[in-house]
Design a protein around this motif. Structure first.
Motif: not given
Ligand code: SF4
Length: 176
Positions: A30-33, A37-43, A98-104
Motif C-alpha cells: 500500500p501507498m497512502p496518499f 483526517c482519514c489518513a490519521i485513521e489509517f495510522m 481504494i478511495a477511503m472516506g467520503a471526501c476521496a
C-alpha cells in the motif's frame, strides 16, 4: 474424468494466472496518499491493534515505484489532482486503488469550487469506503473485497475511466 483422476492423490492442477493472483492478493504494497483526517485513521489500521499483516498488506511504501495499492485518504483539491494523477501513473501495473472516506469517494461535504468531487474523475477506483472517517474495520473489509477482486471471486466494482488529459484535470460543475 480429468487430469486429477490421472494424477490421483498428492497433486492438484491450477492455472498460472490463478497462482499469480493468489500471490498478489497476499502481498499488497500500500501507498497512502493522505491529505486529511482519514489518513490519521489509517495510522490506527496499520498499528498492532488491527494488524493488517494478517492480510499481507502491512508494508506501507512511500514511493509509487514500490507500491501496487494506492489508498487515497482525504480531500483532493483541483490544484492537487494533477499530482495525484502523476503519482498514480508512476505506479507499475498491476495496481489498484481504494478511495477511503467520503471526501476521496465523492468530495464529501466539500461541494465547492475547489474540491474534486471524487477521485474517480481522474483515476480508476477499485473499492470505495464510505464514512467520515471510516472505521478501521471498514478498511480491512475493503482490503478483503479487493483481494476477492484480484482473485476474480468477488463482485466487480464500478471503475470509471480517467477523465484527465495528460496536461490537466477536467473540472465539472461550476468549478473555477
Ligand atoms: S471523509 Fe471525513 S474524516 Fe475523511 S478526510 Fe473527509 S472530512 Fe476528514
Amino acid at each position: 474424468m480429468g487430469i486429477q483422476n490421472t494424477l490421483q492423490e498428492g497433486f492438484f492442477t491450477t492455472r498460472l494466472e490463478h497462482v499469480l493472483a493468489w500471490g498478489r492478493k497476499y502481498s499488497l504494497w500500500p501507498m497512502p496518499f493522505g491529505t486529511a483526517c482519514c489518513a490519521i485513521e489509517f495510522m490506527g489500521v496499520v498499528s498492532s491493534r488491527f494488524d493488517i499483516s494478517r492480510f499481507g498488506a502491512e508494508l506501507v511504501r512511500f514511493s509509487p515505484r514500490q507500491a501496487d495499492l494506492m489508498l487515497v485518504m482525504g480531500t483532493i483539491t483541483y490544484k492537487m489532482a494533477p499530482i495525484l494523477k502523476r503519482v498514480w501513473d508512476q505506479m507499475c501495473e498491476p495496481k489498484w486503488c481504494i478511495a477511503m472516506g467520503a471526501c476521496a469517494s465523492s468530495g464529501g461535504f466539500y461541494d465547492n469550487y475547489s474540491t474534486l468531487q471524487g477521485i474517480d474523475e481522474i483515476i480508476p477506483v477499485d473499492v470505495y469506503i464510505p464514512g467520515c472517517p471510516p472505521r478501521p474495520e471498514q478498511i480491512i473489509h475493503a482490503l478483503v473485497k479487493l483481494q476477492e477482486k484480484i482473485c476474480g471471486t468477488g463482485q466487480s466494482f464500478p471503475v470509471a475511466p480517467p477523465l484527465v488529459a495528460a496536461s490537466g484535470v477536467v473540472k465539472k460543475g461550476n468549478a473555477a
